[in-house]
Write an enzyme that holds these catalytic residues in place. Structure first.
Site, PDB file in Angstrom:
ATOM      1  CE  LYS A  14     -13.008   8.309 -18.104  1.00 28.40           C
ATOM      2  NZ  LYS A  14     -13.364   9.560 -17.473  1.00 28.40           N
ATOM      3  CE1 TYR A  40     -16.787  11.896 -15.428  1.00 24.05           C
ATOM      4  CE2 TYR A  40     -16.325  11.731 -13.077  1.00 24.05           C
ATOM      5  CZ  TYR A  40     -16.703  11.146 -14.265  1.00 24.05           C
ATOM      6  OH  TYR A  40     -17.006   9.810 -14.284  1.00 24.05           O
ATOM      7  NE  ARG A  51      -2.997   0.362   3.267  1.00 24.15           N
ATOM      8  CZ  ARG A  51      -2.336   0.552   4.420  1.00 24.15           C
ATOM      9  NH1 ARG A  51      -1.644   1.647   4.618  1.00 24.15           N
ATOM     10  NH2 ARG A  51      -2.397  -0.352   5.378  1.00 24.15           N
ATOM     11  CG  ASP A 110     -10.046  16.150 -14.271  1.00 25.39           C
ATOM     12  OD1 ASP A 110      -9.350  15.600 -15.150  1.00 25.39           O
ATOM     13  OD2 ASP A 110     -11.072  15.628 -13.790  1.00 25.39           O
TER      14      ASP A 110
HETATM   15  C1  LIG Z   1     -13.780   9.901 -16.163  1.00 26.29           C
HETATM   16  C2  LIG Z   1     -13.397  11.175 -15.569  1.00 26.29           C
HETATM   17  C3  LIG Z   1     -13.151  11.298 -14.195  1.00 26.29           C
HETATM   18  C4  LIG Z   1     -13.334  10.128 -13.235  1.00 26.29           C
HETATM   19  O1  LIG Z   1     -12.405   9.117 -13.452  1.00 26.29           O
HETATM   20  P1  LIG Z   1     -12.689   7.566 -13.105  1.00 26.29           P
HETATM   21  O2  LIG Z   1     -11.436   6.908 -13.551  1.00 26.29           O
HETATM   22  O3  LIG Z   1     -13.901   7.163 -13.882  1.00 26.29           O
HETATM   23  O4  LIG Z   1     -12.923   7.474 -11.649  1.00 26.29           O
HETATM   24  C5  LIG Z   1     -12.720  12.521 -13.716  1.00 26.29           C
HETATM   25  N1  LIG Z   1     -12.575  13.579 -14.526  1.00 26.29           N
HETATM   26  C6  LIG Z   1     -12.805  13.514 -15.836  1.00 26.29           C
HETATM   27  C7  LIG Z   1     -12.623  14.715 -16.688  1.00 26.29           C
HETATM   28  C8  LIG Z   1     -13.228  12.318 -16.413  1.00 26.29           C
HETATM   29  O5  LIG Z   1     -13.481  12.253 -17.721  1.00 26.29           O
END
Ligand SMILES: *Cc1c(COP(=O)(O)O)cnc(C)c1O
Length: 378
Positions: free
Chosen positions: A195, A98, A46, A170
């Site tokens: 993504k 998001y 961890r 983000d």
């Molecule tokens: C998908 C997404 C998230 C969340 O990520 P997960 O891996 O699904 O938890 C956060 N911010 C953006 C811009 C996203 O497209």
């Protein structure tokens, strides 16, 4: 080194023990210690696992940061970093953030006494206007989701410094291949690595990256205490996915540019949101802070029925949650990414029922256009 080279030569391209050209998957939870008084570099996974560490150092390198942290999902990364804040603190967040981030802020962190004001950050004065004595940070997404709105990152970071605030970004849509917020003065970069970074629609993961040593120590402590870490198998898959980041981003962006230009000419498409189109309100600002508009776009159709028809009948674009895969993915923000947002809030943000989001994959663009044409114009 340029980013395209760094992606391949991240410092982990050769395994130091075997000289293998791939980092091994250390499928291990604990490590034997030799001395009672001094433990080795690894003690419990961890706290640190060599495969995860290779990935964490890779993402830190790509984002021009000093420390990277890999989490079990993008939301785990975002939520863990939000644990930097305490009851009574206040955050300023871009309004079309998001949906999952909106949900965790308005349901969980609000219960813990952390206040939030959502503002349209495309105008920096809106941020200034929302600053309170207890404001601690600005949370941004640019391009935002799903309307691809652009926020001036260097301007926001400067404003944040004047008020003693942290700037969190983000960077999921752009990836470090197109945009590196830390180089623009921002403090924390967050990712859904699910993504584009992983890119193959087969792993859920997230990242946080920082430059500042003190901030790095605090996030390390949260990661270790809260424990939402990424496992070694998934870490290895993401290391592998990242190796092709440049070619995937370049190729899918080419497709997105062609699709956006084509959509802009269709009678039954009433509005196209893509920062690569000269008419996009954030075009100029985006061009100063990124090297490309990316592969995600959204658009409004002439009717809700047409939007639904496209979503269900597209043969090439998978109708699914998510984006950034090798395959094109078409999604419906009102029912997917923004389902967690109350309808009135959604409508105020322009996330309406005629809006569709498309993440362009690596298919031949002529086939994509033919597929879209068959759904939209027939
Ligand atoms: C998908 C997404 C998230 C969340 O990520 P997960 O891996 O699904 O938890 C956060 N911010 C953006 C811009 C996203 O497209």
């Amino acid at each position: 080194m340029k980013i395209g080279t760094k992606i391949i030569h991240s410092g982990h391209e050769i395994d130091p023990y075997t000289k293998g050209l791939s980092v091994p998957i250390y499928q291990v939870s604990t490590f034997a210690q030799e001395s009672v008084d001094q433990f080795g570099k690894y003690d419990y996974a961890r706290s640190g696992n060599p495969t995860r560490e290779a990935l964490e150092e890779t993402i830190a390198e790509l984002e021009s940061g000093n420390r990277g942290f890999a989490f079990a999902s993008g939301m785990a990364a975002i939520s863990s970093v939000l644990l930097l804040f305490s009851p009574g603190d206040h955050l300023i967040v871009c309004e079309d953030v998001y949906g999952g981030t909106y949900r965790v802020l308005t349901t969980l962190f609000s219960r813990l006494g952390i206040g939030v004001t959502f503002v349209d950050t495309t105008t920096l004065a809106n941020i200034t206007g929302a600053v309170r004595p207890n404001t601690k940070a600005i949370f941004l997404e640019t391009p935002s989701n799903p309307l691809l709105k652009i926020t001036d990152l260097a301007g926001a970071a400067l404003l944040a410094k004047e008020h003693g605030l942290l700037t969190l970004v983000d960077n999921t849509f752009m990836t470090p291949y197109f945009q590196r917020p830390l180089e623009l003065g921002c403090d924390i970069v967050l990712h859904s690595g699910t993504k584009f970074l992983n890119g193959h629609s087969d792993v859920i993961c997230g990242f946080a990256v920082v430059r500042d040593e003190e901030l790095g120590k605090r996030i390390k402590s949260i990661q270790n205490s809260f424990g939402a870490v990424l496992g070694p198998q998934d870490s290895w898959l993401v290391l592998r996915g990242v190796k092709t980041l440049k070619v995937r981003m370049e190729e899918s962006q080419k497709g997105a540019m062609a699709v956006a230009s084509w959509l802009a000419e269709q009678k039954r498409v009433t509005e196209v949101f893509y920062p690569g189109l000269v008419g996009h309100p954030g075009y100029a600002v985006h061009a100063t802070q990124s090297t490309g508009p990316g592969a995600v776009l959204s658009f409004r159709l002439a009717s809700v029925e047409l939007a639904r028809k496209l979503l269900e009948q597209s043969k090439l674009a998978a109708f699914a949650v998510s984006l950034g895969g090798v395959e094109s993915i078409i999604s419906y923000p009102v029912k997917m990414s923004h389902a967690a947002m109350p309808p009135a809030e959604r409508a105020a943000r322009g996330v309406t029922e005629d809006l569709v989001r498309l993440s362009v994959g690596l298919e031949d663009v002529a086939d994509l256009l033919e597929d879209l044409d068959a759904c939209i114009n027939n």
